[in-house]
Scaffold this motif. Structure first.
Motif, PDB file in Angstrom:
ATOM      1  N   GLY A 143      36.650  47.556  55.222  1.00 45.85           N
ATOM      2  CA  GLY A 143      35.898  46.198  54.804  1.00 45.85           C
ATOM      3  C   GLY A 143      34.766  46.389  54.012  1.00 45.85           C
ATOM      4  N   VAL A 144      34.447  45.480  53.078  1.00 45.44           N
ATOM      5  CA  VAL A 144      33.434  45.616  52.238  1.00 45.44           C
ATOM      6  C   VAL A 144      32.332  44.415  52.654  1.00 45.44           C
ATOM      7  N   SER A 145      32.808  43.308  52.450  1.00 43.10           N
ATOM      8  CA  SER A 145      31.932  42.158  52.519  1.00 43.10           C
ATOM      9  C   SER A 145      32.901  40.947  52.873  1.00 43.10           C
ATOM     10  N   CYS A 146      32.474  39.827  53.402  1.00 46.21           N
ATOM     11  CA  CYS A 146      33.083  38.698  53.394  1.00 46.21           C
ATOM     12  C   CYS A 146      32.246  37.310  53.559  1.00 46.21           C
ATOM     13  N   ILE A 147      32.665  36.400  52.964  1.00 50.57           N
ATOM     14  CA  ILE A 147      31.876  35.096  52.940  1.00 50.57           C
ATOM     15  C   ILE A 147      32.798  33.866  53.487  1.00 50.57           C
ATOM     16  N   ASN A 148      32.030  32.999  54.322  1.00 49.22           N
ATOM     17  CA  ASN A 148      32.731  31.671  54.624  1.00 49.22           C
ATOM     18  C   ASN A 148      32.402  30.721  53.544  1.00 49.22           C
ATOM     19  N   THR A 149      33.645  30.427  52.836  1.00 46.94           N
ATOM     20  CA  THR A 149      33.279  29.452  51.754  1.00 46.94           C
ATOM     21  C   THR A 149      32.696  27.995  51.832  1.00 46.94           C
TER      22      THR A 149
ATOM     23  N   ARG B 173      23.412  47.073  48.014  1.00 48.17           N
ATOM     24  CA  ARG B 173      24.252  47.536  46.580  1.00 48.17           C
ATOM     25  C   ARG B 173      25.419  46.428  46.282  1.00 48.17           C
ATOM     26  N   PHE B 174      26.086  45.991  47.437  1.00 49.37           N
ATOM     27  CA  PHE B 174      27.285  45.099  47.146  1.00 49.37           C
ATOM     28  C   PHE B 174      26.819  43.687  47.446  1.00 49.37           C
ATOM     29  N   ILE B 175      27.035  42.881  46.723  1.00 52.72           N
ATOM     30  CA  ILE B 175      26.724  41.398  46.951  1.00 52.72           C
ATOM     31  C   ILE B 175      27.677  40.483  46.910  1.00 52.72           C
ATOM     32  N   ILE B 176      27.981  39.728  47.828  1.00 53.23           N
ATOM     33  CA  ILE B 176      29.229  38.745  47.721  1.00 53.23           C
ATOM     34  C   ILE B 176      28.669  37.332  47.422  1.00 53.23           C
ATOM     35  N   SER B 177      29.268  36.566  46.563  1.00 53.77           N
ATOM     36  CA  SER B 177      28.937  35.260  46.391  1.00 53.77           C
ATOM     37  C   SER B 177      30.134  34.232  46.053  1.00 53.77           C
ATOM     38  N   VAL B 178      29.961  33.018  46.086  1.00 52.62           N
ATOM     39  CA  VAL B 178      31.056  32.156  46.118  1.00 52.62           C
ATOM     40  C   VAL B 178      30.631  31.035  44.971  1.00 52.62           C
ATOM     41  N   ASP B 179      31.688  30.441  44.172  1.00 56.29           N
ATOM     42  CA  ASP B 179      31.649  29.378  43.562  1.00 56.29           C
ATOM     43  C   ASP B 179      32.703  28.357  43.970  1.00 56.29           C
TER      44      ASP B 179
ATOM     45  N   ALA C 155      33.496  25.529  43.109  1.00 52.34           N
ATOM     46  CA  ALA C 155      33.800  24.576  42.146  1.00 52.34           C
ATOM     47  C   ALA C 155      35.026  25.393  41.316  1.00 52.34           C
ATOM     48  N   LYS C 156      35.034  26.680  41.393  1.00 51.26           N
ATOM     49  CA  LYS C 156      35.960  27.397  40.530  1.00 51.26           C
ATOM     50  C   LYS C 156      36.895  28.156  41.756  1.00 51.26           C
ATOM     51  N   ASN C 157      36.852  27.951  42.896  1.00 51.99           N
ATOM     52  CA  ASN C 157      37.754  28.622  44.043  1.00 51.99           C
ATOM     53  C   ASN C 157      37.486  30.079  43.622  1.00 51.99           C
ATOM     54  N   THR C 158      36.562  30.610  43.666  1.00 51.66           N
ATOM     55  CA  THR C 158      36.331  32.031  43.221  1.00 51.66           C
ATOM     56  C   THR C 158      35.017  32.688  43.758  1.00 51.66           C
ATOM     57  N   VAL C 159      35.441  33.751  44.382  1.00 49.79           N
ATOM     58  CA  VAL C 159      34.440  34.660  45.402  1.00 49.79           C
ATOM     59  C   VAL C 159      34.046  35.894  44.242  1.00 49.79           C
ATOM     60  N   TYR C 160      33.087  36.332  44.236  1.00 46.17           N
ATOM     61  CA  TYR C 160      32.505  37.564  43.444  1.00 46.17           C
ATOM     62  C   TYR C 160      32.040  38.756  44.324  1.00 46.17           C
ATOM     63  N   LEU C 161      32.136  39.846  43.887  1.00 47.86           N
ATOM     64  CA  LEU C 161      31.492  40.814  44.504  1.00 47.86           C
ATOM     65  C   LEU C 161      30.672  41.823  43.550  1.00 47.86           C
ATOM     66  N   GLN C 162      29.592  41.628  43.352  1.00 47.90           N
ATOM     67  CA  GLN C 162      28.455  42.251  42.259  1.00 47.90           C
ATOM     68  C   GLN C 162      28.161  43.641  42.966  1.00 47.90           C
ATOM     69  N   MET C 163      28.556  44.709  42.177  1.00 46.78           N
ATOM     70  CA  MET C 163      28.432  46.069  42.787  1.00 46.78           C
ATOM     71  C   MET C 163      27.258  46.768  41.970  1.00 46.78           C
ATOM     72  N   ILE C 164      26.259  47.176  42.592  1.00 49.71           N
ATOM     73  CA  ILE C 164      25.369  47.916  41.752  1.00 49.71           C
ATOM     74  C   ILE C 164      25.084  49.415  42.100  1.00 49.71           C
TER      75      ILE C 164
END
Length: 125
Positions: free
Chosen positions: A47-53, A67-73, A75-84
């Protein structure tokens, strides 16, 4: 038809960044938690990360926090994982998954109902 479609993977150098996307369809998005998992060659899926939408609360593997940041939109039914600051050991197939309801601190061990096909991330040194 339920679908989770990941995108954004690719080949990068160590230290670079990637933004993964997971687009969901076929279910009521805000009634599910969305998680990111990865599987490296020869290793078990982790597991990396999760979000309650519905409220944006999130959980992450301690070693990846910062380093890894999860986010949700929603309106777009989309979850992102920003990896730096990517490292070669981040090389893996990254999957998103959906779990009905909310998840908490034991998110890695709940039932994940739907899975995407994965997107490959390669990090070279």
């Amino acid at each position: 038809e339920v679908q989770l479609v990941e995108s954004g993977g690719g080949s990068v150098q160590a230290g670079e960044s990637l933004l993964l996307s997971c687009v969901a369809s076929g279910f009521t998005f805000d009634e599910y938690a969305i998680g990111w998992f990865r599987q490296a060659p020869g290793k078990e899926r982790e597991g990396v990360s999760c979000i309650n939408t519905n409220d944006g609360s999130r959980y992450s593997t301690d070693s990846l926090k910062g380093r890894f940041i999860i986010s949700v939109d929603n309106a777009k039914n989309t979850v992102y994982l920003q990896m730096i600051s990517l490292k070669p050991e981040d090389t893996a197939i990254y999957y998103c998954a959906a779990s009905e309801g909310r998840v908490g601190v034991y998110w890695k061990w709940v039932k994940w109902d739907y899975w995407g096909q994965g997107t490959q991330v390669n990090v070279s040194s």
